[in-house]
Design a protein around this motif. Structure first.
Motif, PDB file in Angstrom:
ATOM      1  N   TYR A  62       0.653  -1.266  -0.132  1.00 46.40           N
ATOM      2  CA  TYR A  62       0.242   0.115   0.353  1.00 46.40           C
ATOM      3  C   TYR A  62       0.712   1.325   0.238  1.00 46.40           C
ATOM      4  N   ILE A  63       1.666   1.420   0.014  1.00 47.15           N
ATOM      5  CA  ILE A  63       2.552   2.216   0.418  1.00 47.15           C
ATOM      6  C   ILE A  63       3.841   2.779   0.225  1.00 47.15           C
ATOM      7  N   LEU A  64       5.284   1.809  -0.314  1.00 49.82           N
ATOM      8  CA  LEU A  64       6.094   1.901  -1.122  1.00 49.82           C
ATOM      9  C   LEU A  64       5.929   1.800  -2.687  1.00 49.82           C
ATOM     10  N   PRO A  65       4.657   1.625  -2.878  1.00 49.30           N
ATOM     11  CA  PRO A  65       4.268   1.807  -4.799  1.00 49.30           C
ATOM     12  C   PRO A  65       4.836   3.312  -5.172  1.00 49.30           C
ATOM     13  N   PRO A  66       3.775   4.165  -4.634  1.00 52.21           N
ATOM     14  CA  PRO A  66       3.877   5.500  -5.325  1.00 52.21           C
ATOM     15  C   PRO A  66       5.507   5.981  -5.029  1.00 52.21           C
ATOM     16  N   MET A  67       6.190   6.091  -3.394  1.00 44.63           N
ATOM     17  CA  MET A  67       6.944   6.220  -3.425  1.00 44.63           C
ATOM     18  C   MET A  67       8.687   5.596  -3.988  1.00 44.63           C
ATOM     19  N   LEU A  68       8.333   4.373  -4.472  1.00 41.02           N
ATOM     20  CA  LEU A  68       9.004   3.976  -5.313  1.00 41.02           C
ATOM     21  C   LEU A  68       9.335   4.028  -7.067  1.00 41.02           C
ATOM     22  N   ALA A  69       7.548   5.006  -7.162  1.00 38.49           N
ATOM     23  CA  ALA A  69       7.270   4.733  -8.303  1.00 38.49           C
ATOM     24  C   ALA A  69       8.453   6.563  -8.802  1.00 38.49           C
ATOM     25  N   ARG A  70       8.275   7.731  -7.604  1.00 33.87           N
ATOM     26  CA  ARG A  70       9.169   8.659  -7.485  1.00 33.87           C
ATOM     27  C   ARG A  70      10.227   8.854  -7.812  1.00 33.87           C
ATOM     28  N   LEU A  71      10.643   7.796  -7.180  1.00 33.40           N
ATOM     29  CA  LEU A  71      12.351   7.646  -7.201  1.00 33.40           C
ATOM     30  C   LEU A  71      13.124   7.184  -8.408  1.00 33.40           C
ATOM     31  N   ARG A  72      12.795   5.581  -9.189  1.00 32.04           N
ATOM     32  CA  ARG A  72      12.853   5.372 -10.669  1.00 32.04           C
ATOM     33  C   ARG A  72      12.324   6.845 -11.382  1.00 32.04           C
ATOM     34  N   ALA A  73      11.367   7.677 -11.357  1.00 31.52           N
ATOM     35  CA  ALA A  73      10.927   8.838 -12.139  1.00 31.52           C
ATOM     36  C   ALA A  73      12.686   9.283 -12.427  1.00 31.52           C
ATOM     37  N   ALA A  74      12.740   9.810 -10.811  1.00 33.09           N
ATOM     38  CA  ALA A  74      13.833  10.414 -11.112  1.00 33.09           C
ATOM     39  C   ALA A  74      15.437   9.895 -11.157  1.00 33.09           C
ATOM     40  N   GLU A  75      15.502   8.850 -11.090  1.00 35.31           N
ATOM     41  CA  GLU A  75      16.602   7.853 -11.077  1.00 35.31           C
ATOM     42  C   GLU A  75      16.608   6.818 -12.462  1.00 35.31           C
ATOM     43  N   PRO A  76      16.777   6.981 -13.231  1.00 36.88           N
ATOM     44  CA  PRO A  76      15.609   5.399 -13.827  1.00 36.88           C
ATOM     45  C   PRO A  76      17.249   4.165 -13.984  1.00 36.88           C
ATOM     46  N   ARG A  77      18.346   5.050 -13.770  1.00 37.88           N
ATOM     47  CA  ARG A  77      19.415   3.864 -13.715  1.00 37.88           C
ATOM     48  C   ARG A  77      19.045   2.856 -12.630  1.00 37.88           C
ATOM     49  N   LEU A  78      18.380   3.351 -11.998  1.00 36.19           N
ATOM     50  CA  LEU A  78      18.034   2.244 -10.714  1.00 36.19           C
ATOM     51  C   LEU A  78      17.435   1.046 -11.261  1.00 36.19           C
ATOM     52  N   GLN A  79      17.926   0.063 -10.763  1.00 42.42           N
ATOM     53  CA  GLN A  79      16.323  -0.936 -10.197  1.00 42.42           C
ATOM     54  C   GLN A  79      16.232  -1.305  -8.410  1.00 42.42           C
ATOM     55  N   ILE A  80      15.297  -1.955  -8.503  1.00 46.27           N
ATOM     56  CA  ILE A  80      14.697  -1.964  -7.395  1.00 46.27           C
ATOM     57  C   ILE A  80      14.256  -3.418  -7.279  1.00 46.27           C
ATOM     58  N   ASP A  81      14.840  -4.235  -6.082  1.00 41.42           N
ATOM     59  CA  ASP A  81      14.397  -5.795  -6.311  1.00 41.42           C
ATOM     60  C   ASP A  81      13.568  -5.026  -4.670  1.00 41.42           C
ATOM     61  N   LEU A  82      12.305  -5.357  -4.886  1.00 44.79           N
ATOM     62  CA  LEU A  82      11.160  -5.088  -3.349  1.00 44.79           C
ATOM     63  C   LEU A  82      10.532  -6.347  -2.547  1.00 44.79           C
ATOM     64  N   VAL A  83      11.166  -7.188  -1.783  1.00 45.29           N
ATOM     65  CA  VAL A  83      10.877  -8.410  -1.260  1.00 45.29           C
ATOM     66  C   VAL A  83       9.815  -7.812   0.118  1.00 45.29           C
ATOM     67  N   ALA A  84       8.403  -8.184  -0.327  1.00 46.22           N
ATOM     68  CA  ALA A  84       7.939  -8.008   0.521  1.00 46.22           C
ATOM     69  C   ALA A  84       7.218  -9.235   1.666  1.00 46.22           C
ATOM     70  N   SER A  85       7.796  -8.599   2.453  1.00 48.68           N
ATOM     71  CA  SER A  85       7.511  -9.798   3.715  1.00 48.68           C
ATOM     72  C   SER A  85       7.727  -9.520   5.302  1.00 48.68           C
ATOM     73  N   ASP A  86       6.800 -10.316   6.153  1.00 47.68           N
ATOM     74  CA  ASP A  86       6.398 -10.034   7.628  1.00 47.68           C
ATOM     75  C   ASP A  86       8.055 -10.760   8.052  1.00 47.68           C
ATOM     76  N   ASP A  87       8.673 -11.030   7.795  1.00 45.16           N
ATOM     77  CA  ASP A  87      10.377 -11.748   8.412  1.00 45.16           C
ATOM     78  C   ASP A  87      10.945 -10.519   8.069  1.00 45.16           C
ATOM     79  N   SER A  88      12.000 -10.978   9.603  1.00 48.21           N
ATOM     80  CA  SER A  88      12.495  -9.671   9.532  1.00 48.21           C
ATOM     81  C   SER A  88      14.390 -10.483   8.782  1.00 48.21           C
TER      82      SER A  88
END
Length: 296
Positions: free
Chosen positions: A107-133
């Motif tokens: 719910y929260i990270l997708p728009p944040m990461l969209a803005r980040l990728r728009a500003a830094e298109p050379r970045l690649q993001i691996d998002l690990v959705a997990s309730d484990d530590s």
């Protein structure tokens, strides 16, 4: 022996800790035959039998048990070496691995990461959705969004905000159940509980409502599924107000109930903090979370 292959040692440790070739293969992203060859090669190199077959997998021998602490020390040393090496990378291009709870990732990270990728298109993001530590020091992730303050050494942390929590009920639930106007009116309501976690029970006890696990007709520990059970009208449940208040299918109720806010911490290994791309993502997430409009 000289020149012990770390790849073989890593495979040995994975099998010892998981108890089977198949589980170790999944953990290391290798094939089961490859894991089997690694164990055979290590046994030949050490002239030792490391595992015995059991009905449900492999059990380490006495010789293997004596080796495990030293293999773990090698793993920690290899992880630190990799962290230091990664921290020297001066490029802004490349991948950054972020881990966060399933709710935050959904719910929260997708728009944040969209803005980040728009500003830094050379970045690649691996998002690990997990309730484990995930263990940051073993590079299971580069940056973690936590709902608690990490206390592990060699990590940097930043407190980003405190997310208020509210009680919510689906609009179709409220059409058949009047919204409670006092703590006493909460007692006859249907609540959605957790399966293994006692968080909901402790919360209700804090409100003076004596409840047992069996009092919840619906229980689920998966946070996204839990929220959708609330949205479907199966009962009352808690959610971060940032998410709940934005959902037109539910209504926030019982504002007289003061629920503890969830602290949000950002953390990364100290050795990676100087990497330009890690620093860029860390700073961008910090700014995005601190800019959230969080209504209690």
């Amino acid at each position: 022996m000289d020149n012990l292959d770390w790849t073989l040692t890593r495979s040995f440790l994975a099998v010892a800790e998981t108890g089977s070739l198949s589980a170790a293969a999944r953990q290391l992203n290798l094939s089961q035959p490859t894991l089997g060859r690694h164990i055979a090669d290590l046994e030949a190199a050490l002239n030792l039998t490391l595992f015995t077959r059991q009905p449900r997998g492999l059990a380490p021998t006495e010789a293997a048990l004596a080796l495990i602490p030293h293999a773990r020390s090698m793993r920690e040393a290899a992880a630190k070496l990799a962290l230091v090496a990664a921290g020297q990378d001066e490029s802004l291009a490349g991948s950054v691995r972020i881990t966060a709870s399933r709710i935050v990732a959904h719910y929260i990270l997708p728009p944040m990461l969209a803005r980040l990728r728009a500003a830094e298109p050379r970045l690649q993001i691996d998002l690990v959705a997990s309730d484990d530590s995930e263990n940051l020091l073993f590079r299971e992730a580069d940056i973690a969004v936590r709902m608690y303050r990490p206390n592990q050494l060699d990590l940097i942390t930043a407190h980003l905000c405190d997310m208020p929590i509210g009680l919510y009920a689906a609009n179709n639930y409220l059409s058949n159940h009047p919204a409670p106007q006092s703590p006493g009116a909460l007692r006859p309501q249907d609540f959605i509980g957790f399966d293994k976690s006692d968080l909901m029970l402790r919360m209700m006890h804090g409100l003076g409502l004596q409840a047992r696990r069996d009092d919840f007709a619906m229980r689920c520990d998966d946070q996204i599924v839990y929220w959708n059970l609330v949205r479907a009208g199966l009962g009352i449940g808690g959610m971060q107000t940032l998410i709940g208040d934005a959902d037109p299918d539910v209504t926030r109720i019982a504002r007289f109930v003061a629920l503890p806010a969830l602290p949000v911490w950002l953390t990364a290994p100290e050795a990676l903090r100087q990497s330009p791309r890690i620093r860029r993502v860390f700073d961008a997430l910090t700014a995005s979370f601190r800019a959230l409009q969080l209504d209690p």
